[in-house]
Design a protein around this motif. Structure first.
Motif, PDB file in Angstrom:
ATOM      1  N   TRP A 207      -1.912   5.696   8.749  1.00 41.13           N
ATOM      2  CA  TRP A 207      -2.997   5.071   8.015  1.00 41.13           C
ATOM      3  C   TRP A 207      -2.455   3.840   7.284  1.00 41.13           C
ATOM      4  CZ3 TRP A 207      -8.113   5.755   8.046  1.00 41.13           C
ATOM      5  CH2 TRP A 207      -8.874   5.095   7.065  1.00 41.13           C
ATOM      6  N   HIS A 209      -3.221   0.502   4.853  1.00 41.64           N
ATOM      7  CA  HIS A 209      -4.109  -0.141   3.899  1.00 41.64           C
ATOM      8  C   HIS A 209      -4.195  -1.629   4.262  1.00 41.64           C
ATOM      9  CE1 HIS A 209      -4.287   3.465   1.318  1.00 41.64           C
ATOM     10  NE2 HIS A 209      -3.215   3.746   2.045  1.00 41.64           N
ATOM     11  N   LEU A 239      16.291  -4.717  -7.183  1.00 38.42           N
ATOM     12  CA  LEU A 239      16.508  -3.287  -7.248  1.00 38.42           C
ATOM     13  C   LEU A 239      17.802  -3.036  -8.013  1.00 38.42           C
ATOM     14  CD1 LEU A 239      15.496  -2.529  -3.592  1.00 38.42           C
ATOM     15  CD2 LEU A 239      14.399  -1.551  -5.616  1.00 38.42           C
ATOM     16  N   ARG A 299       5.914  -9.060  -0.764  1.00 40.82           N
ATOM     17  CA  ARG A 299       6.771  -7.880  -0.577  1.00 40.82           C
ATOM     18  C   ARG A 299       7.170  -7.827   0.886  1.00 40.82           C
ATOM     19  NH1 ARG A 299       3.823  -4.319   2.342  1.00 40.82           N
ATOM     20  NH2 ARG A 299       1.564  -4.233   2.047  1.00 40.82           N
ATOM     21  N   GLU A 305       3.306  -1.689   9.470  1.00 37.46           N
ATOM     22  CA  GLU A 305       2.583  -2.956   9.336  1.00 37.46           C
ATOM     23  C   GLU A 305       3.144  -3.997  10.296  1.00 37.46           C
ATOM     24  OE1 GLU A 305       1.295  -2.664   4.575  1.00 37.46           O
ATOM     25  OE2 GLU A 305       3.204  -3.587   5.163  1.00 37.46           O
ATOM     26  N   ARG A 336      10.314  -2.606   4.462  1.00 36.91           N
ATOM     27  CA  ARG A 336      10.348  -1.730   3.296  1.00 36.91           C
ATOM     28  C   ARG A 336      10.575  -0.275   3.714  1.00 36.91           C
ATOM     29  NH1 ARG A 336       5.412  -1.203  -1.111  1.00 36.91           N
ATOM     30  NH2 ARG A 336       6.123  -3.267  -1.671  1.00 36.91           N
ATOM     31  N   ASP A 402      -0.341  -6.983  -0.205  1.00 35.77           N
ATOM     32  CA  ASP A 402      -1.464  -6.037  -0.246  1.00 35.77           C
ATOM     33  C   ASP A 402      -2.768  -6.822  -0.311  1.00 35.77           C
ATOM     34  OD1 ASP A 402       0.061  -3.686  -0.390  1.00 35.77           O
ATOM     35  OD2 ASP A 402       0.397  -3.998  -2.537  1.00 35.77           O
TER      36      ASP A 402
ATOM     37  N   HIS D 204      -3.790   7.446  -2.753  1.00 36.27           N
ATOM     38  CA  HIS D 204      -3.996   6.718  -1.503  1.00 36.27           C
ATOM     39  C   HIS D 204      -4.048   7.698  -0.327  1.00 36.27           C
ATOM     40  CE1 HIS D 204       0.297   7.432  -1.796  1.00 36.27           C
ATOM     41  NE2 HIS D 204       0.352   7.306  -0.485  1.00 36.27           N
ATOM     42  N   PRO D 341       7.803   2.744  -2.894  1.00 32.86           N
ATOM     43  CA  PRO D 341       6.553   2.531  -3.611  1.00 32.86           C
ATOM     44  C   PRO D 341       5.374   2.967  -2.764  1.00 32.86           C
ATOM     45  CG  PRO D 341       7.472   0.432  -2.846  1.00 32.86           C
ATOM     46  CD  PRO D 341       8.495   1.482  -2.552  1.00 32.86           C
ATOM     47  N   PRO D 343       1.531   2.555  -1.374  1.00 33.63           N
ATOM     48  CA  PRO D 343       0.763   1.341  -1.079  1.00 33.63           C
ATOM     49  C   PRO D 343      -0.009   0.893  -2.320  1.00 33.63           C
ATOM     50  CG  PRO D 343       0.419   3.007   0.628  1.00 33.63           C
ATOM     51  CD  PRO D 343       1.223   3.654  -0.447  1.00 33.63           C
ATOM     52  N   GLY D 344       0.135  -0.371  -2.678  1.00 32.42           N
ATOM     53  CA  GLY D 344      -0.577  -0.899  -3.828  1.00 32.42           C
ATOM     54  C   GLY D 344       0.142  -0.695  -5.155  1.00 32.42           C
ATOM     55  N   PHE D 345       1.326  -0.072  -5.120  1.00 27.38           N
ATOM     56  CA  PHE D 345       2.088   0.162  -6.355  1.00 27.38           C
ATOM     57  C   PHE D 345       2.483  -1.154  -7.014  1.00 27.38           C
ATOM     58  CE2 PHE D 345       6.370   0.425  -8.296  1.00 27.38           C
ATOM     59  CZ  PHE D 345       6.086   1.292  -9.337  1.00 27.38           C
ATOM     60  N   ARG D 346       2.280  -1.223  -8.315  1.00 28.15           N
ATOM     61  CA  ARG D 346       2.769  -2.338  -9.114  1.00 28.15           C
ATOM     62  C   ARG D 346       3.485  -1.753 -10.332  1.00 28.15           C
ATOM     63  NH1 ARG D 346       2.305  -5.025  -5.829  1.00 28.15           N
ATOM     64  NH2 ARG D 346       1.024  -6.794  -5.236  1.00 28.15           N
ATOM     65  N   GLY D 357      10.328   1.534 -10.639  1.00 30.77           N
ATOM     66  CA  GLY D 357      10.319   0.755  -9.406  1.00 30.77           C
ATOM     67  C   GLY D 357      11.703   0.310  -8.957  1.00 30.77           C
TER      68      GLY D 357
END
Lengths: 405, 405, 405, 405
Positions: A207, A209, A239, A299, A305, A336, A402, D204, D341, D343-346, D357
């Motif tokens: 899945w 996004h 990091l 990112r 993706e 990632r 995103d 998610h 992370p 999906p969509g993590f900030r 993070g």
């Protein structure tokens, strides 16, 4: 051409390409091992030969040229004491480069005779192995390049290993593509392609996004702006592990790269050369790729993706338009995603099959291929992988973002 | 022969001996560097050539073959970043062995022309430098042997580097000599000999207490008895540092040596061979030499005791009788003396002269010479030196005892 | 006072001095171990107590407070696995400091009762052991100071361990003394003194060449001039090993010392303080002492030279004149002599006796004593020793010069 | 109870629990730091106090007890030079444990006064921070236990840190649950819960393939059978990195665990104890967990599988039946998922927010909680994470299997 002829032709071409890469290197050059993670050219030439002699010719009753070569050129004997052995490949002065050349010629003759004359059922059985051996030798062709660059970079005179090697190609900005995601399929089903590595399957649903992805790789110019902005000294971009390595190693530029005034200079197979600002930035660790993406307000993509976007481009060229996109042939692209088994993955049985599964920890997946990769080696489902600090490969990045659903 | 002819002959003989040692080695063999403390054969051949080119030919206006060779073959540039550079000598694939051979030939021609035809006063000025260059090359001849053994020992097939190299000679027990000591002179006065290293002087007085010293070296058989008696596991026999190293390294036998049943097997230039119990025990660290002496109820001699005894033998052969005594040509002999400047020692000025003084800490003096040392290189005043844990040289020991006054 | 009373008084005074040193330190302070080569205060207090309990009380039938303490406080069990154990002394939270205080009180009571009431022959037998125990505890008193300074130096607030500890005393230049040398005697004959360590004997002859020796130690001001002159960056001043350590460690000043503008600031038991230019320079490794002497146009004395000069001063005060000379009580003084057995030396037998011989390799002898040494502990024949890179002790130097005969 | 009272009560209970854990430990015990990755009890007590003083009290105008404490107890100053500082926490003898106790009491009084009396809008602003501080202190409560066990394990007497700590509870086999997967939701939406860490969101969709998951953790008995079957010596069971670590470290059993005949003995806060075969196996690295799962014919679950199963159990107890299932309170459970992370993590902005993070590389996610975790700390969405080789935490595993669709 029939399948047999195709296989024979690919075998011949692959083997010849290895020798072409090595030809400009002296016996001394071919002996060099820059670090434990690299191997001498001669070893790569021997190891790929040992593969065919052992897994293809051996079971057909062909005896090896020298039984003691197995110990030297078998990468699997590492299980018995890996790091010691691997770190000492540069100490194997015997056999000489000349003897390895003779060995390669003998095995090539035996292989061609076998493939040309064996019964059809035998050919069916051998074909997957030969294809694996070809893919395996292609991987080592890339390593011959990365490893000889690592070796020559240690020489105070910085000699060019392959003076005729073509430099990186600059690419203009092409914008980004937006994809809506949802339930997509990635990976390759066993048998779907003439050849794929076991880690590329099985095909399965993921899945996604909504996301956007860049149509080209991050460039030398973007990296230079990052560096000038103090990127390597800004903790919030990094990091935690990455920052520690940057400091411990004193990194200020990608591998084999340095700034010289406003120019960016790079050492490759062709020697030292100034880079074009639009050339892809390579020699990056995962840490640097991640920090660079963050600094650019983006990112890294996940491997799903990446594959979805790359496959879409391939499958629907009309809708998307003709775009080179640097998906292949410029630089391996950090994702990632950590390297993990796909749902339902089972390692193939036996020595040949234990290939990939045991490395599925603490490595990041890279997608695409680089200018060091032999043509035809990669594909949308191909999964390369290296540990996060790795910089001695031809590695760069592509940005992702995103999108709100 | 006049002095000029003698010098020319010694120059030629020395240079030829280096090439004779290297001849059986392939370009790949000559590239090998087993560890940071060793150098490739090719480097030894180049470095000794660089010495004559730089210190003898250069000041006479002869320009070097390649100006960039200085960086590669100058051991003094280590001052700028020593360990890194030294550890990477095995990475210098260029120039090739063939190119070094050509360089040697060119320098030899230039040197012989210079020495044969220069004015007498020039010859007088050059003679000490040429003698130093010869002595220096002789030292590297010994290193070529120790370093190629170290390299070949890492190859899983344990190939013989020089299959024709003669094995160690057994020597029967010859008893011990008693010396009364008192005020004796050791060392060499500047100018006293045609050539001596700066660390051998000045000649000076030392007070010796009565002592006895063995007429031969400790043997393989004695070592085997020590090992069978649990010598390596008996803390009271060892210096504290030595015990720590024995445990950390898991030492159970001298370098390149192992017990195989009742036999003792050794790897040398000639390959692997069983040792005669009366052969000298070699490949010993100072720690092992000291422990072995203790176990044998003796101790190591001081360097003054060694030199006094060796000189006495040389100077008074009639009184003492004809004795080979293994003073030279079997193994370097560890002494109890740390390497320190003699009273009144001043290092010679300039690059050539900074030779020895800066190493005068945390090393032990060895006396005599080994089967790897070229004939004529050593003498009673000669001071060799290595750190206590060193085992990769051809090192053994001779026993000494205190006598009551 | 009779001998028994003297012994009792010295025992009491020594034990009380240890507790006086430790009194200002909290249980947490006493737990600190700054590095593998240092020990916590509490361990020093326990180890010295264990010595008396094991070697004096035990053989008299007194049972230990806790049999398991032997494992924790016995430095000899290091033979079984030294570095691990030693490096973890800071992890011994149990027994607590309070429990160690109680243990010390118990052993002191038992010791005093024994010494006060035992038969004369028993006292005769015990006296050497008690004297050894006292000398041993005095050594640990010095280590308590050096080790707590090392610990406090790691605290970001740099707290003063012993705020009342007196600072170093400046000393004016006093000139140098010239000695003609010749055959002199050094060392101590067994039985000659009430107490001496085994490594101080036997007394023996040494031939000394004419030399001069300074009447005071090298000062902070001299060191500052050396540093300002680029001393730490001048390769020709340094031993090769020393230069490597200077670079690897980034040394720019002695231990616990830094330049702050024109001032030289030092951290000691009393906290941080500016040093007087005439104060002795301390915290020096052997390498720095050697380089500093070279820069000052001098050299380090040998230990025989040092002892001969120090003894002469003591034995002939009239001829030489009243001079403090900083022979004792300022800083331990590096000598050019490596730590080796004297001619005829035999280590004493048994656990107590294996004391010194096994450390006789790769260490340099220091003579004198420091401001951390308890009064009365040292003497002209006393031989202290540390490896060349050691800086965490209170170590300085005295200059010597060769004289023409 | 109103929200204010609930918050106050939770604050008080959390703070008191920390003191209850530390109470049996002496000042010396609280000083111990077993390794760079562990911290002393006193440091944990101070750091959690510093958190409230800095992030809650400070902005309300309350000045700190000692401004210099920030340097000592701030884990964020690691950005300036992390490893050095962290490795030396055991060297912070000052402030003493007693002073930290006083500091805690002062901050508790200030916090309770603030929370009890502040205006409602202030309380609204402070509540998320106080909840974060409480969750943060709960994490350190678990670390107090793991770190004191690591410290006591180094003491030769193996003392029990907390003699009353309850031992692990055996659990019988309960079978496995089969789940059909499909599109499921995991993670927590911001604001959905009173408190969650930033890494738990956003909620998610994930596509799960059909799988089964065990109703209990892998047991000591299962591990013992693996070990007896030569599990640690069977390369095919291990990831390549894991095998290298097993060999380099000589692992033969989980941390703090050894086989003694047929018994399995474990060292925990309560001292050394024999384990019941049905107790959960803990002290496992990810490598061991993975190899153990492979040997048992299963695999580790992904974190999404784990969360889906754990949530299902919580949400639908009737359908599934009453099962404790050891989801919480026994051992943290390694998953096959690397820490990345969502999906969509900030990452949240600011010092408090940079929390999670930056650690999202080369770590594996663990789910559940352990017997060292304070009650109420964990939940189905909670993501713990450690590097693959980590063994000093209370870590075990739960099995999963692929099901055919």
């Amino acid at each position: 051409m029939d399948e047999r002829s195709v296989l024979l032709a690919r075998y011949r071409a692959t083997r010849a390409h290895t020798e072409r890469l090595s030809a400009p290197l002296s016996p001394e050059d071919q002996q060099l091992q820059a670090m434990a993670d690299a191997s001498p050219t001669k070893w790569h030439r021997g190891h790929t030969t040992w593969f065919f002699e052992t897994f293809v010719l051996g079971p057909q009753g062909v005896s090896p040229l020298d039984e003691r070569y197995g110990l030297l050129f078998n990468s699997y004997y590492e299980a018995v004491g890996p790091r010691h052995a691997r770190a000492h490949r540069g100490m194997l002065s015997r056999p000489t480069a000349q003897q390895v050349t003779a060995w390669r010629a003998r095995v090539d003759e035996q292989m061609q005779q076998l493939l040309a004359s064996c019964e059809e059922p035998v050919l069916q059985r051998l074909t997957p192995l030969v294809r694996l051996g070809i893919a395996h030798e292609e991987q080592h062709q890339e390593l011959i390049l990365t490893d000889i660059v690592a070796a020559m970079a240690l020489h105070p005179h910085k000699p060019a290993a392959l003076p005729d090697f073509p430099p990186d190609v600059p690419a203009p900005w092409k914008g980004r593509r937006e994809l809506e995601g949802g339930l997509v399929s990635i990976g390759v089903q066993p048998g779907e392609l003439p050849f794929a590595f076991d880690n590329e399957g099985p095909r399965h649903s993921v899945w996604l996004h909504p996301y956007a992805i860049s149509e080209r790789l991050v460039t030398v110019g973007e990296w230079a702006a990052f560096a000038e902005d103090g990127g390597y000294q800004t903790p919030s971009l990094w990091l935690s592990d990455g920052l520690a390595v940057v400091r411990a190693q004193g990194w200020e530029a990608p591998a084999y790269t340095r700034r010289e005034g406003r120019a960016v200079v790079h050492f490759g197979p062709e020697g030292e050369r100034e880079l074009h600002p639009d050339a892809p930035c390579t020699g990056l660790s995962f840490y640097e790729a991640d920090a660079l993406a963050t600094w650019l307000g983006a990112r890294l993509p996940t491997e799903a993706e990446w594959e979805h976007a790359a496959s879409a481009e391939r499958d629907e060229p009309d809708r998307i338009g003709p775009s080179m996109g640097q998906w292949y042939g410029a630089a391996w692209q950090w994702t990632r995603s950590s390297y993990a088994p796909y749902p339902g993955f089972r390692p193939a049985a036996g020595a040949v099959g234990e290939y990939n599964g045991k490395f599925m920890i603490d490595q990041q997946v890279l997608r695409g291929s680089s200018s060091y990769t032999p043509p035809g080696h990669s594909r949308p489902t191909y999964r390369n992988f290296w540990p996060s600090p790795t910089r001695f490969q031809k590695t760069g990045l592509r940005l992702a973002w995103d999108l709100s659903p």
